[in-house]
Scaffold this active site. Sequence first.
Site, PDB file in Angstrom:
ATOM      1  N   TYR A 114       0.870  -1.169   0.000  1.00  0.00           N
ATOM      2  CA  TYR A 114       0.000   0.000   0.000  1.00  0.00           C
ATOM      3  C   TYR A 114       0.898   1.207   0.000  1.00  0.00           C
ATOM      4  CZ  TYR A 114      -3.880  -2.910   0.496  1.00  0.00           C
ATOM      5  OH  TYR A 114      -4.812  -3.841   0.216  1.00  0.00           O
ATOM      6  N   CYS A 115       0.787   2.049  -1.001  1.00  0.00           N
ATOM      7  CA  CYS A 115       1.866   3.008  -1.115  1.00  0.00           C
ATOM      8  C   CYS A 115       1.585   4.124  -2.084  1.00  0.00           C
ATOM      9  CB  CYS A 115       3.120   2.283  -1.573  1.00  0.00           C
ATOM     10  SG  CYS A 115       2.775   0.829  -2.535  1.00  0.00           S
ATOM     11  N   THR A 116       2.569   4.982  -2.193  1.00  0.00           N
ATOM     12  CA  THR A 116       2.560   6.059  -3.170  1.00  0.00           C
ATOM     13  C   THR A 116       3.875   5.975  -3.929  1.00  0.00           C
ATOM     14  OG1 THR A 116       1.321   7.427  -1.619  1.00  0.00           O
ATOM     15  CG2 THR A 116       2.361   8.549  -3.482  1.00  0.00           C
ATOM     16  N   ASN A 132       6.793   5.620  -1.250  1.00  0.00           N
ATOM     17  CA  ASN A 132       6.558   5.301   0.153  1.00  0.00           C
ATOM     18  C   ASN A 132       5.933   3.925   0.184  1.00  0.00           C
ATOM     19  OD1 ASN A 132       7.397   7.678   1.280  1.00  0.00           O
ATOM     20  ND2 ASN A 132       5.344   8.528   1.572  1.00  0.00           N
TER      21      ASN A 132
END
Length: 349
Positions: A114-116, A132
């Site tokens: 789960y990230c950017t 991230n």
Amino acid sequence: MKCCLALIHLTLAACCYADFAPPIVKVSLDEPPKERWAPLMEVIDVSYFRTLPSLIIESFVPSWLHQAIRLVIETLEDYLPQDYLSEIQGLASLSGTDSTDIILLNFGYEISAYCTSIVAQDTNGRIYHGRNMDFPLFRDILRNVTVDILFMKDAKVAYRGTSYAGYVGLWTGQSANNFTITGNARLAGSWWGSVIWAFICKFTPASWLLRHTLAEAASYHDALERLSNVPIINSVYYIVGGVQPGEGAVVTRDPWGSADVWSLDPPHGHWFRVESNKDHWKTTPEDDERRKSAIKALNATGQENINLDSLFKVLSVNVTCRRSTIYTTVMSAGTPEKYRTVVREHGCN
Ligand SMILES: *[C@@H]1O[C@H](CO)[C@@H](O)[C@H](O)[C@H]1NC(C)=O
Ligand SMILES: *[C@@H]1O[C@H](CO)[C@@H](O)[C@H](O)[C@H]1NC(C)=O
Ligand SMILES: *[C@@H]1O[C@H](CO)[C@@H](O)[C@H](O)[C@H]1NC(C)=O
Ligand SMILES: *[C@@H]1O[C@H](CO)[C@@H](O)[C@H](O)[C@H]1NC(C)=O
């Protein structure tokens, strides 16, 4: 504890942290798959490592089901890619863990991205890539086991990446002077759904394709092609950065191929692409606060000021960086020595 104030134009982002660089592990690809992870055992707490599969797996499934799944996995091991399986078996015997548990651990990690991710181009045509990694569920465990890995061939770095101890795939990596890749989870599938795709269709885990691409692809375009077309067990986003102007894209993947490729388009003002865990053509920024705050910070930074340091600051703003953020990596294939990962010991904000 160290405190810092990151001033991004008018946005005052205060973040208190005791962040640290993860340990570096050298994994030699010249060693047989079953032995190549031995150096990992020297940098991690092996007795802690042995408890990981139960900690992680049994937070998804009750322990009786864990036992039952073990038996199923055992009979199906042969359907996994051979190198992938051999490395897992090696990790199991080196650490004194059950190999079916390490397989399950790998499938558990498979949905943990789960990230950017951000790929951006400056006004001189240089490409920067950052990510991230967030995961609320096991954030404290995963911070504990985050490692930077140098994959060595003939005593030279063939490619590198950031991962968790025991995970043989990669969600973040760099082929020096060629390209960089990050992977973000899409549509939060169930991990057992992925197990089924893997066994029935013999598809590759998405993080294993990422690693394989780092190992094999000769250029940005070759990498984009592989990441778009090779079947994988779960839907993901692959974010790719290259070395030439315009070389940056987000590939939205279905298991059998790409649903969309969204490239940088600097001549038309699209000098960055931000991907979190939603399809870019479906989301309005309001749907995803991480994406919205990153875009706002990128706008405020400006194309003329983007570089690895300012990208790191963008990845540190509230709420792009959050309590569940495990690590941040920034990299640029054209300056491979500047690859940097920071573990966010207490997350952000
Ligand atoms: C992190 O690792 C240490 C041992 O290396 C352990 O004592 C601690 O409990 C771990 N933290 C979590 C949240 O598992
Ligand atoms: C790109 O990657 C390929 C395959 O790993 C490698 O042979 C080649 O040397 C790399 N190119 C550069 C410029 O490093
Ligand atoms: C960022 O800048 C672009 C182009 O000027 C604009 O369309 C967009 O609305 C801005 N987004 C945010 C979140 O500030
Ligand atoms: C971060 O943003 C959230 C949501 O907008 C807000 O509740 C929180 O107070 C902010 N944290 C900091 C440190 O500014």
